[in-house]
Design an enzyme around this catalytic site. Structure first.
Site, short mmCIF file in Angstrom:
data_model
loop_
_atom_site.label_atom_id
_atom_site.label_comp_id
_atom_site.label_asym_id
_atom_site.label_seq_id
_atom_site.Cartn_x
_atom_site.Cartn_y
_atom_site.Cartn_z
N LYS A 188 39.33 -15.91 15.22
CA LYS A 188 38.34 -17.11 15.27
C LYS A 188 36.79 -16.32 16.20
O LYS A 188 36.05 -16.95 16.07
CB LYS A 188 38.69 -18.38 16.13
CG LYS A 188 39.35 -17.98 17.61
CD LYS A 188 38.10 -18.39 18.69
CE LYS A 188 38.77 -17.92 20.02
NZ LYS A 188 37.70 -18.25 21.15
N THR A 245 34.61 -22.45 19.38
CA THR A 245 33.93 -21.34 19.61
C THR A 245 32.87 -21.15 18.63
O THR A 245 31.80 -20.43 18.85
CB THR A 245 34.99 -20.07 19.57
OG1 THR A 245 34.37 -19.21 20.33
CG2 THR A 245 35.06 -19.90 18.27
N ARG A 252 30.71 -17.16 24.10
CA ARG A 252 30.06 -15.63 24.30
C ARG A 252 30.07 -14.96 22.91
O ARG A 252 29.06 -14.26 22.80
CB ARG A 252 31.18 -14.84 25.18
CG ARG A 252 31.26 -15.42 26.71
CD ARG A 252 31.84 -14.49 27.59
NE ARG A 252 33.41 -14.21 27.19
CZ ARG A 252 34.29 -15.02 27.54
NH1 ARG A 252 34.31 -15.72 28.29
NH2 ARG A 252 35.74 -14.85 27.22
#
Length: 329
Positions: A188, A245, A252
């Site tokens: 992911k 995410t 990030r």
């Protein structure tokens, strides 16, 4: 279990130490950076990696791994590419049967191994478990509701560990498929870079949704090829983590992709970031692992090629859009 050690004083390690404290455990947080140790002990704050979050005074920080020797369980949270070195350094202090929960997501470069395989090689006397799922460190540290997967080969152990670290706001759902839990978390991060590129290029919400969906198909194929279960990655540690995410620049990895999509170089995209974007290091390893297993992962391959400078963003996008049409499955 009363004492919990945490290896890794970054944002996620600090957040998990906070979880352990709220669960009634005595957390010992090992950090490489002396300024983190000092700030956590003196000011109850990780000013370097998690500024502005008040930490439970029960958290004790240390720069000496031997201080974790007496812990009943250890959460290993260094970046995936540093997991082997961190566990090897901890090895002299590990007793037989110590429970180690792996909390980092990635595939090791070179060996192409998952973190459970790294643990088996460095600390064969330890009992493994995997913690993975949709969880931003800052939100977890602040006590916002979060649900994750905690996988352990033995169902009773998985249940006991879940109950040990659970709080009303932090809910670990237990499972026995460690490979599925690891594979979801590793892939992911690579896909999050791809969705960031889509956002940065302004390709629209339809493209964003399509990439997440087709990326999930890649993630599932690779997890099953590794020996994991499709139903595992359909849960929090796969689909749930992927949705989170790939949906916020707070990720990030997505933020790196966003910068790349806006025309920055990889060096510019990573400049000034203290926390590690695991997908940057995992992308080439995921590509090599998929090739080794004969698994088709075109999105992950495109990301790896962009990061390696083998192709440009626009060329990679054209390549994906020109692939032959196929039956969806």
């Amino acid at each position: 279990m009363t004492r919990a050690g945490v290896i890794g004083g970054g944002a996620w390690g600090t957040a998990l130490a906070q979880v352990c404290a709220r669960a009634g455990l005595e957390p010992v947080l090992w950090a490489r950076e002396p300024e983190v140790v000092e700030a956590v002990n003196a000011a109850h704050e990780n000013r370097l990696f998690l500024p502005g979050v008040a930490l439970d005074p029960a958290i004790r920080a240390t720069g000496d791994l031997s201080d974790l020797a007496a812990c009943d369980l250890v959460l290993a949270v260094p970046p995936a590419q540093h997991m082997r070195a961190s566990l090897a350094a901890f090895a002299p202090h590990v007793r037989d049967g110590l429970q180690v929960i792996l909390c980092s997501k990635g595939v090791e470069q070179g060996s192409l191994k998952l973190m459970t395989e790294v643990l088996a090689e460095t600390l064969p006397q330890a009992k493994p478990a995997v913690l993975s799922g949709p969880s931003f460190a800052g939100e977890v540290a602040r006590g916002l509701p979060t649900a994750v997967t905690l996988a352990c080969p033995d169902e009773t152990c998985a249940r006991d560990l879940s109950e040990t670290i659970a709080t009303p706001e932090f809910r670990p759902y237990f499972a026995t498929d460690m490979v599925g839990a690891e594979a979801g978390g590793a892939v992911k991060n690579v896909l999050a870079i791809a969705t960031g590129i889509v956002e940065g290029r302004g390709l629209g919400r339809s493209a964003h949704a399509a990439l997440i969906t087709r990326g999930f198909a890649e993630l599932t194929r690779l997890a099953v090829a590794l020996g994991g279960k499709a139903e595992t990655v359909a849960g929090l540690c796969g689909l749930g983590d992927l949705v989170l995410t790939c949906s916020s620049p707070q990720s990030r990895n997505m933020s790196v992709g966003l910068a790349l999509g806006q025309g920055q170089t990889l060096e510019e995209a990573l400049s000034g970031k203290l926390s590690v974007a695991e997908g940057v290091a995992s992308a080439p390893a995921v590509r090599q692992l998929a090739a080794k297993l004969g698994v088709d992962v075109p999105i992950c391959e495109a990301v790896a090629a962009i990061l390696a400078g083998e192709t440009g963003v626009d060329a990679a996008i054209r390549g994906l859009l020109s692939r032959p049409l196929r039956e969806e499955h």
